[in-house]
Design an enzyme around this catalytic site. Structure first.
Site, PDB file in Angstrom:
ATOM      1  CB  CYS A 108      -0.905  -0.038   1.225  1.00 42.82           C
ATOM      2  SG  CYS A 108      -2.132   1.276   1.280  1.00 42.82           S
ATOM      3  CB  CYS A 157      14.156 -27.924  -0.060  1.00 42.87           C
ATOM      4  SG  CYS A 157      12.752 -26.996   0.595  1.00 42.87           S
TER       5      CYS A 157
END
Length: 343
Positions: free
Chosen positions: A164, A199
């Protein structure tokens, strides 16, 4: 009252005070988790711009000065970029550092320009803000330290983040935007690289911190099953690897630099595993998108293989890029969401 009793009472009061303070902090410490820029390192950040407050006040218009330098906030629905949808890049009004691409902008309805992700995580700094007696995460320009706005976790997919931002904290540079929300610089297109190194949570986070990397997405590639799920891949029967697809600006970081960084992020001598993670989905692999990329990767691998740096032969697979399937949303930007990476 005896001294010993006074000491005991004082000790109990101290413990209660500490417990109250810890509880208050726990109550306030809620909301979106953002990357720790201290862990990124000064070398990965834009060059710092230092000016006195007097200089900033003389150079910036009054509204921009109040917002960028004094952390003020413009009134909702009054900013020039709130209802503005042209293609291009939003840059810091104080120093012109690229901040957000137009194709990451969306209508949140709060009255301020809203974005799902920055152009480059390294161009943004995050700071805990308790000014309203609650924890918010303030967003600042990493180059000049100018206040931009705040980021929340109520945004849309794929990041679920809501940057924002004050209109007055930004200027707009028109231009085409590239893949994955990357704004092109002077008409130069971005390029794509794909790596597998175990991963993908940790690999994605580490690759995303490289200056010049515009965006990253984790997914599955190198297999035979169409649109596999995480559960499918974990069986080891689809042939896919957990991988990271990187969109980068070749004018800022070369493919060779990315390949070399890839080899620094994991142990490329391990076969079908990485640390405690075992299985073909955790294999080390480079999936190239052009003959030029293949030649670069092959040359770097030959150099490293004969350098004596590794005690065992490289186990890294080198092959052409094939269909890349985005992983489920909860895997994307896992570190930003959870503050945890494996490896």
């Amino acid at each position: 009252m005896r001294i010993s009793v006074k000491i005991a009472i004082l000790a109990v009061a101290t413990l209660l005070s500490l417990a109250w303070w810890k509880g208050l902090n726990a109550l306030l410490d809620r909301g979106v988790e953002m990357p720790d820029n201290a862990a990124i390192g000064e070398k990965d950040m834009p060059q710092k711009i230092k000016k006195t407050d007097k200089q900033w006040k003389a150079e910036l218009p009054a509204e921009q000065y109040k917002i960028l330098r004094k952390s003020d906030t413009e009134r909702a629905f009054t900013g020039k970029y709130n209802d503005f949808w042209e293609a291009g890049t939003y840059v810091c009004a104080g120093c012109r550092t690229p901040l957000f691409a137009s194709d990451t902008k969306y209508e949140h309805g709060t009255g301020w320009p809203s974005f799902t992700s920055p152009v480059d995580d390294g161009n943004i700094e995050y700071k805990d803000d308790y000014s309203l007696l609650m924890k918010r995460v303030e967003v600042r320009c990493a180059a000049c330290g100018g206040h931009l706005g705040h980021v929340f976790d109520d945004g849309p997919a794929p990041t679920f983040l809501h940057f924002c931002i004050n209109s007055a904290a930004m200027d707009f540079v028109p231009g085409e935007t590239g893949k994955m929300g990357a704004a092109t610089a002077g008409g130069a297109a971005t390029e794509t690289a794909t790596f597998a190194a175990g991963c993908f949570w940790g690999v994605e986070h580490k690759l995303s911190q490289i200056p010049g990397v515009v965006s990253t997405v984790v997914g599955y590639t190198g297999g035979k099953t169409v649109k596999p799920t995480y559960e499918d891949v974990c069986t080891g029967r689809t042939g896919h690897a957990e991988a990271v697809q990187v969109t980068f600006d070749p004018s800022r970081v070369s493919y060779e630099q990315l390949v070399r960084r890839f080899f620094e992020l994991h142990d490329p001598t391990q076969v079908d595993r990485q640390g405690p993670d075992r299985g073909t989905q955790y294999r080390s692999a480079i999936f190239t998108h052009s003959e030029e990329q293949a030649g670069t990767a092959r040359r770097v691998m030959q150099e490293l293989g004969s350098s004596g740096k590794f005690k065992k032969p490289l186990a890294t697979e080198l092959g052409k890029a094939s269909a890349f399937y985005d992983a489920e949303e909860y895997h994307q930007k896992y570190y930003l969401k959870k503050g945890f990476v494996c490896g």
